[in-house]
Design an enzyme around this catalytic site. Structure first.
Site, mmCIF file in Angstrom:
data_model
loop_
_atom_site.group_PDB
_atom_site.id
_atom_site.type_symbol
_atom_site.label_atom_id
_atom_site.label_comp_id
_atom_site.label_asym_id
_atom_site.label_seq_id
_atom_site.Cartn_x
_atom_site.Cartn_y
_atom_site.Cartn_z
ATOM 1 C CG LEU A 19 -1.908 -0.956 1.535
ATOM 2 C CD1 LEU A 19 -2.482 -0.719 2.934
ATOM 3 C CD2 LEU A 19 -2.982 -0.816 0.478
ATOM 4 C CG ASP A 62 1.661 -3.103 2.980
ATOM 5 O OD1 ASP A 62 2.532 -2.248 2.762
ATOM 6 O OD2 ASP A 62 0.634 -3.227 2.288
ATOM 7 C CD GLU A 67 5.868 1.573 14.670
ATOM 8 O OE1 GLU A 67 5.732 2.155 13.586
ATOM 9 O OE2 GLU A 67 6.497 2.051 15.602
ATOM 10 C CG ASP A 68 1.814 -0.289 11.055
ATOM 11 O OD1 ASP A 68 1.981 0.648 11.851
ATOM 12 O OD2 ASP A 68 2.201 -0.258 9.875
ATOM 13 N NE ARG A 87 0.059 -3.526 6.965
ATOM 14 C CZ ARG A 87 0.933 -2.905 7.755
ATOM 15 N NH1 ARG A 87 0.917 -1.585 7.826
ATOM 16 N NH2 ARG A 87 1.815 -3.574 8.464
ATOM 17 N NE ARG A 133 -3.724 2.958 6.731
ATOM 18 C CZ ARG A 133 -2.619 2.321 6.322
ATOM 19 N NH1 ARG A 133 -1.994 1.492 7.120
ATOM 20 N NH2 ARG A 133 -2.164 2.520 5.094
ATOM 21 C CG HIS A 160 0.753 5.015 10.830
ATOM 22 N ND1 HIS A 160 1.448 4.231 9.929
ATOM 23 C CD2 HIS A 160 -0.318 4.280 11.221
ATOM 24 C CE1 HIS A 160 0.809 3.086 9.771
ATOM 25 N NE2 HIS A 160 -0.270 3.085 10.535
ATOM 26 C CB CYS A 247 6.928 1.144 10.175
ATOM 27 S SG CYS A 247 7.985 1.479 8.803
#
Ligand code: CIR
Length: 252
Positions: A19, A62, A67-68, A87, A133, A160, A247
């Site tokens: 993305l 991704d 981290e996400d 994701r 997000r 973010h 990230c």
């Protein structure tokens, strides 16, 4: 609060389909990204962290942006329900890895959306973006499970928060000018990222060393003046995927 370990995951085969809104997203080079990731891992080791490498995920473009996937605080982790629907599912291996490290985990549940890239860690609290997000319900579930005060910065246009605000320790934050007057940053000493170097606002501080993207001379100089040691890394291929320094790892 000093992290001992970093969870990472090398970019998989589909990385170039990540993305991204970056103008150069069609020029992402997987081989180069893997070389840059290898250097990133070495840098984390040089910082004294044990680097735990998860098997790469060749089906999810991704998945290297670990981290996400989770927010870790002490021995607890909130497993994220990511705002980017494409994701979702990446977090499963991350959850398994965190459990094997002895963490207690809980999954964020609908209607919450939350991504670790929105969460800035301070000694006594978190600051979370409410963004494209992450929503308010995500923040509320995080505060409940992690039993931590969470201040918020709301901007529905922001992807973010961590792309704009980093906490360096010792009460000092490195921030993008556009958010410098936000209430949630009151009381912190702020280093404002110089114009043109906004990408440096996302950086990784371990002790007095700060890893930041290469080509940020004015930010590096401000960091030196504040007593930090800047370490520059070329992460061009991750930048083209809207990613940055923090990230690519979860610090545990
Ligand atoms: C995404 O759009 O979700 C990825 N291409 C980039 C995620 C970067 N994550 C982060 O900065 N925490």
């Amino acid at each position: 609060m000093t992290p001992k370990r970093a969870l990472v995951r090398e970019p998989g085969r589909r990385f170039t389909s990540c993305l991204s809104c970056h103008p150069l997203r069609n020029t992402v080079d997987l081989r180069k990204a893997r070389e840059q990731h290898s250097l990133y891992r070495r840098t984390l080791r040089d910082l004294g962290l044990e680097v735990i490498e998860l098997p790469r995920d060749d089906s999810r473009p991704d998945a290297c942006f670990v981290e996400d996937n989770a927010v870790v605080r002490g021995r607890k982790a909130l497993i994220c329900r990511m705002g980017a629907e494409s994701r979702r599912g990446e977090e499963k291996e991350i959850e398994a890895a965190l459990v094997s490290l002895g963490m207690r985990t809980r999954r964020a549940s609908p209607p919450a959306t939350i991504e670790g890239g929105d969460v800035v860690h301070l000694e006594d609290r978190l600051i979370s973006g409410i963004s494209r997000r992450t929503n308010a319900e995500g923040v509320s579930q995080m505060a409940d499970w992690l039993e931590t005060k969470v201040d918020t910065l709301r901007d529905p246009k922001m992807m973010h928060l961590k792309s704009h605000v980093s906490y360096l320790g010792r009460g000092i934050a490195l921030v993008d000018a556009r958010y410098a007057d936000s209430k949630c940053l009151e009381g912190l000493n702020k280093i404002i990222v110089p114009q043109g170097e906004e990408y440096a606002a996302d950086n990784l501080a371990v002790g007095d060393r700060v890893v930041l993207p290469k080509g940020m001379p004015r930010t590096s100089s401000l960091l030196r003046k504040a007593g930090f040691v800047p370490i520059s890394l070329d992460l061009s291929e991750f930048e083209k995927c809207d990613g940055a320094v923090t990230c690519l790892s979860i610090l545990v």
